[in-house]
Design a protein around this motif. Sequence first.
Motif, PDB file in Angstrom:
ATOM      1  N   GLY A 188       0.786  -1.226   0.000  1.00  0.00           N
ATOM      2  CA  GLY A 188       0.000   0.000   0.000  1.00  0.00           C
ATOM      3  C   GLY A 188       0.818   1.275   0.000  1.00  0.00           C
ATOM      4  N   MET A 189       2.120   1.188   0.264  1.00  0.00           N
ATOM      5  CA  MET A 189       2.965   2.378   0.240  1.00  0.00           C
ATOM      6  C   MET A 189       3.151   2.867  -1.202  1.00  0.00           C
ATOM      7  SD  MET A 189       6.100   1.840   2.944  1.00  0.00           S
ATOM      8  CE  MET A 189       5.902   2.194   4.680  1.00  0.00           C
ATOM      9  N   ARG A 190       3.584   4.118  -1.316  1.00  0.00           N
ATOM     10  CA  ARG A 190       3.880   4.713  -2.613  1.00  0.00           C
ATOM     11  C   ARG A 190       5.373   5.012  -2.709  1.00  0.00           C
ATOM     12  NH1 ARG A 190       1.576   9.820  -2.788  1.00  0.00           N
ATOM     13  NH2 ARG A 190       1.773   9.865  -5.059  1.00  0.00           N
ATOM     14  N   LEU A 191       5.992   4.494  -3.775  1.00  0.00           N
ATOM     15  CA  LEU A 191       7.431   4.664  -4.001  1.00  0.00           C
ATOM     16  C   LEU A 191       7.668   5.456  -5.273  1.00  0.00           C
ATOM     17  CD1 LEU A 191      10.515   3.850  -3.600  1.00  0.00           C
ATOM     18  CD2 LEU A 191       9.973   1.865  -5.053  1.00  0.00           C
ATOM     19  N   LYS A 207       6.142  -6.273  -6.960  1.00  0.00           N
ATOM     20  CA  LYS A 207       5.953  -7.716  -6.916  1.00  0.00           C
ATOM     21  C   LYS A 207       6.154  -8.301  -5.530  1.00  0.00           C
ATOM     22  CE  LYS A 207       7.646 -11.997  -9.073  1.00  0.00           C
ATOM     23  NZ  LYS A 207       8.566 -12.582 -10.095  1.00  0.00           N
ATOM     24  N   HIS A 208       7.200  -7.857  -4.832  1.00  0.00           N
ATOM     25  CA  HIS A 208       7.568  -8.493  -3.568  1.00  0.00           C
ATOM     26  C   HIS A 208       7.086  -7.741  -2.325  1.00  0.00           C
ATOM     27  CE1 HIS A 208      10.072 -11.411  -5.668  1.00  0.00           C
ATOM     28  NE2 HIS A 208      10.559 -10.420  -6.380  1.00  0.00           N
ATOM     29  N   TYR A 209       6.666  -6.488  -2.492  1.00  0.00           N
ATOM     30  CA  TYR A 209       6.255  -5.701  -1.325  1.00  0.00           C
ATOM     31  C   TYR A 209       4.879  -5.065  -1.474  1.00  0.00           C
ATOM     32  CZ  TYR A 209      10.955  -6.353   0.453  1.00  0.00           C
ATOM     33  OH  TYR A 209      12.115  -6.921   0.930  1.00  0.00           O
ATOM     34  N   GLY A 210       4.204  -5.285  -2.594  1.00  0.00           N
ATOM     35  CA  GLY A 210       2.867  -4.745  -2.771  1.00  0.00           C
ATOM     36  C   GLY A 210       2.805  -3.239  -2.801  1.00  0.00           C
ATOM     37  N   VAL A 211       3.887  -2.623  -3.276  1.00  0.00           N
ATOM     38  CA  VAL A 211       4.001  -1.167  -3.265  1.00  0.00           C
ATOM     39  C   VAL A 211       3.489  -0.589  -4.583  1.00  0.00           C
ATOM     40  CG1 VAL A 211       5.709   0.719  -3.322  1.00  0.00           C
ATOM     41  CG2 VAL A 211       5.905  -1.109  -1.637  1.00  0.00           C
ATOM     42  N   LYS A 212       2.876   0.578  -4.516  1.00  0.00           N
ATOM     43  CA  LYS A 212       2.479   1.335  -5.706  1.00  0.00           C
ATOM     44  C   LYS A 212       3.684   2.172  -6.112  1.00  0.00           C
ATOM     45  CE  LYS A 212      -0.970   2.995  -8.396  1.00  0.00           C
ATOM     46  NZ  LYS A 212      -1.887   2.179  -9.224  1.00  0.00           N
ATOM     47  N   ALA A 213       4.322   1.819  -7.230  1.00  0.00           N
ATOM     48  CA  ALA A 213       5.617   2.414  -7.557  1.00  0.00           C
ATOM     49  C   ALA A 213       5.573   3.163  -8.883  1.00  0.00           C
ATOM     50  CB  ALA A 213       6.683   1.322  -7.623  1.00  0.00           C
ATOM     51  N   LEU A 214       6.203   4.328  -8.889  1.00  0.00           N
ATOM     52  CA  LEU A 214       6.354   5.138 -10.096  1.00  0.00           C
ATOM     53  C   LEU A 214       7.839   5.315 -10.375  1.00  0.00           C
ATOM     54  CD1 LEU A 214       5.532   7.162 -12.347  1.00  0.00           C
ATOM     55  CD2 LEU A 214       5.467   8.943 -10.564  1.00  0.00           C
ATOM     56  N   GLY A 215       8.270   4.961 -11.586  1.00  0.00           N
ATOM     57  CA  GLY A 215       9.650   5.181 -12.002  1.00  0.00           C
ATOM     58  C   GLY A 215       9.704   6.190 -13.129  1.00  0.00           C
ATOM     59  N   VAL A 216      10.769   6.997 -13.167  1.00  0.00           N
ATOM     60  CA  VAL A 216      10.937   7.971 -14.246  1.00  0.00           C
ATOM     61  C   VAL A 216      12.360   7.872 -14.787  1.00  0.00           C
ATOM     62  CG1 VAL A 216       9.177   9.572 -13.424  1.00  0.00           C
ATOM     63  CG2 VAL A 216      11.528   9.828 -12.603  1.00  0.00           C
ATOM     64  N   THR A 217      12.490   8.036 -16.103  1.00  0.00           N
ATOM     65  CA  THR A 217      13.793   7.987 -16.764  1.00  0.00           C
ATOM     66  C   THR A 217      13.803   8.928 -17.951  1.00  0.00           C
ATOM     67  OG1 THR A 217      15.319   6.587 -18.035  1.00  0.00           O
ATOM     68  CG2 THR A 217      13.007   5.968 -18.094  1.00  0.00           C
ATOM     69  N   LEU A 218      14.977   9.470 -18.247  1.00  0.00           N
ATOM     70  CA  LEU A 218      15.139  10.332 -19.412  1.00  0.00           C
ATOM     71  C   LEU A 218      15.386   9.536 -20.691  1.00  0.00           C
ATOM     72  CD1 LEU A 218      17.287  13.332 -18.104  1.00  0.00           C
ATOM     73  CD2 LEU A 218      14.983  13.435 -19.052  1.00  0.00           C
ATOM     74  N   TYR A 246      12.932  13.804 -13.873  1.00  0.00           N
ATOM     75  CA  TYR A 246      12.435  13.663 -12.492  1.00  0.00           C
ATOM     76  C   TYR A 246      11.891  14.982 -11.954  1.00  0.00           C
ATOM     77  CZ  TYR A 246      16.434  16.094 -10.420  1.00  0.00           C
ATOM     78  OH  TYR A 246      17.347  17.057 -10.058  1.00  0.00           O
ATOM     79  N   ARG A 247      12.421  16.101 -12.471  1.00  0.00           N
ATOM     80  CA  ARG A 247      11.987  17.411 -12.001  1.00  0.00           C
ATOM     81  C   ARG A 247      10.567  17.758 -12.432  1.00  0.00           C
ATOM     82  NH1 ARG A 247      17.704  19.900 -14.029  1.00  0.00           N
ATOM     83  NH2 ARG A 247      17.315  18.242 -15.564  1.00  0.00           N
ATOM     84  N   ASP A 248      10.012  16.950 -13.337  1.00  0.00           N
ATOM     85  CA  ASP A 248       8.659  17.204 -13.831  1.00  0.00           C
ATOM     86  C   ASP A 248       7.618  16.287 -13.222  1.00  0.00           C
ATOM     87  OD1 ASP A 248       9.609  19.225 -15.526  1.00  0.00           O
ATOM     88  OD2 ASP A 248      10.079  17.780 -17.112  1.00  0.00           O
ATOM     89  N   VAL A 249       7.980  15.479 -12.240  1.00  0.00           N
ATOM     90  CA  VAL A 249       7.015  14.597 -11.579  1.00  0.00           C
ATOM     91  C   VAL A 249       6.028  15.455 -10.791  1.00  0.00           C
ATOM     92  CG1 VAL A 249       6.699  12.812  -9.817  1.00  0.00           C
ATOM     93  CG2 VAL A 249       8.619  12.665 -11.415  1.00  0.00           C
ATOM     94  N   PRO A 250       4.733  15.377 -11.091  1.00  0.00           N
ATOM     95  CA  PRO A 250       3.773  16.254 -10.400  1.00  0.00           C
ATOM     96  C   PRO A 250       3.311  15.726  -9.046  1.00  0.00           C
ATOM     97  CG  PRO A 250       2.647  15.003 -12.113  1.00  0.00           C
ATOM     98  CD  PRO A 250       4.107  14.643 -12.217  1.00  0.00           C
ATOM     99  N   GLU A 251       3.302  14.407  -8.852  1.00  0.00           N
ATOM    100  CA  GLU A 251       2.790  13.845  -7.602  1.00  0.00           C
ATOM    101  C   GLU A 251       3.719  14.136  -6.420  1.00  0.00           C
ATOM    102  OE1 GLU A 251       1.511  10.844 -10.867  1.00  0.00           O
ATOM    103  OE2 GLU A 251       3.227  12.151 -10.427  1.00  0.00           O
ATOM    104  N   SER A 252       3.182  14.058  -5.237  1.00  0.00           N
ATOM    105  CA  SER A 252       3.977  14.218  -4.010  1.00  0.00           C
ATOM    106  C   SER A 252       3.371  13.329  -2.925  1.00  0.00           C
ATOM    107  CB  SER A 252       4.012  15.683  -3.568  1.00  0.00           C
ATOM    108  OG  SER A 252       2.703  16.153  -3.296  1.00  0.00           O
ATOM    109  N   GLY A 253       3.881  13.455  -1.707  1.00  0.00           N
ATOM    110  CA  GLY A 253       3.377  12.648  -0.605  1.00  0.00           C
ATOM    111  C   GLY A 253       3.790  11.192  -0.657  1.00  0.00           C
ATOM    112  N   PHE A 254       4.930  10.904  -1.297  1.00  0.00           N
ATOM    113  CA  PHE A 254       5.404   9.527  -1.380  1.00  0.00           C
ATOM    114  C   PHE A 254       5.898   9.043  -0.011  1.00  0.00           C
ATOM    115  CE2 PHE A 254       5.720  10.959  -5.769  1.00  0.00           C
ATOM    116  CZ  PHE A 254       5.238   9.859  -6.480  1.00  0.00           C
ATOM    117  N   ASP A 255       5.730   7.753   0.225  1.00  0.00           N
ATOM    118  CA  ASP A 255       6.247   7.146   1.457  1.00  0.00           C
ATOM    119  C   ASP A 255       7.752   6.907   1.381  1.00  0.00           C
ATOM    120  OD1 ASP A 255       3.638   6.438   2.969  1.00  0.00           O
ATOM    121  OD2 ASP A 255       3.315   5.632   0.951  1.00  0.00           O
TER     122      ASP A 255
END
Length: 419
Positions: A188-191, A207-218, A246-255
């Motif tokens: 349930g955490m956000r990464l 897969k192994h921790y049930g985390v909601k994950a967002l990755g960014v790459t150029l 990464y500087r354009d990621v709009p979301e916040s409040g990540f765990d």
Amino acid sequence: MALASIFEKIVGSEAKVAFRAYDGSKAGPDGADLCLEVKSPIAVAYLAQAPGELGLARAYVSGHLDLHGDLYTLLDRMWNITTNDLTTSEKIAAVRSLGVKPLLMRVPPPPQEMRQSTLARLGSRHAKQRDAEAIHHHYDVSNRFYEWVLGPSMAYTCAVFPTDSSTLEEAQYAKFDLVARKLDLKPGMRLLDVGCGWGGMVMHAAKHYGVKALGVTLSKQQAEYAQRAIAEAGLQDLCEVRHMDYRDVPESGFDAVSSIGLTEHIGKANVPGYFAFLYGKLRPGGRLLNHCITRPTGAEKTFNKGGFINRYVFPDGELESVGWLIRQMEDLGFEIRHEENLREHYAKTLRHWCDNLDANWADAVEEVGMGTARVWALYMAGCIVGFERNKVQLHQVLGVKLDKDGRSGVPLRPARDWP
């Protein structure tokens, strides 16, 4: 002076390397296990115009200088020239030995070299467009090529070897899991994973921790590859990878935020803003794990404009000391909770990558060309020497964003041991 003797003078007789040149000359010890062959006048021109590391690299990448023997062994013996380059007086002496004629033979650098003029047209160092081009230069080589070099994990960062006999795949799994445990990931955490590569960390966390994950790459190729891998693994409800700065990621409040191999590309002047940005993306009590290559002290220069790595591998890359990086994190509000040096692990990781490239050499050359394959062979073998000799290090630093009352939320001891 015969050409072979001149090259021996540049490389150093203590390297115990034999030399032979197109003019028929020979130098160095008889029966040496290493031999450098000067195949054409262009190799001489490269050395005359850039004596030392860069000139030798240009001649080798372009195929006008050949090696008979093991590349790692050669670079280990040529330690002073391959890591520290020649002094000014040594360069002057080398040019005098080579003569004026090679200086007048203007030959362009190999096409694999990033032109400084190209970068300059894209703005100042670490401007967004320039960073995108630097990342494209290195990471958009070919996903097939990276599969051959990196193996199934497609993890292009230092692995963590549980034992000396662990396989590369076991060690890359251990690296991702170590990051996850340091971040104390739970379902349930956000990464947020910045500079996420081909999506290894976000997929592991999902897969192994049930985390909601967002990755960014150029890297566009990385993002496309990662999204396909996520879909094939059935993880699209939990994780995604975006092609963006990464500087354009709009979301916040990540765990939690993981930065695995990105800090090297940020640039010293931008590091405070980088950590401030990541700090702002975390909720109170959130953790940052920063994993990056560093200099062993603050005395070395952080940026080598004329070095092989900057010209061919990581344009605009800058390496700081871990002490300096920790100070920036602390000054921006992070409390440092853990730090470790994985220098020896990176040397082992690179050995596996070199072995993979050797095993797939013919396919790699067909895919990306001999010049690019030689860049990678030279770069990775040289980096093994650098990590073994403590020229560079690899550090993981764990920081936490305290709440308004100064609480970290970190238990007295980790619930799961960190190796």
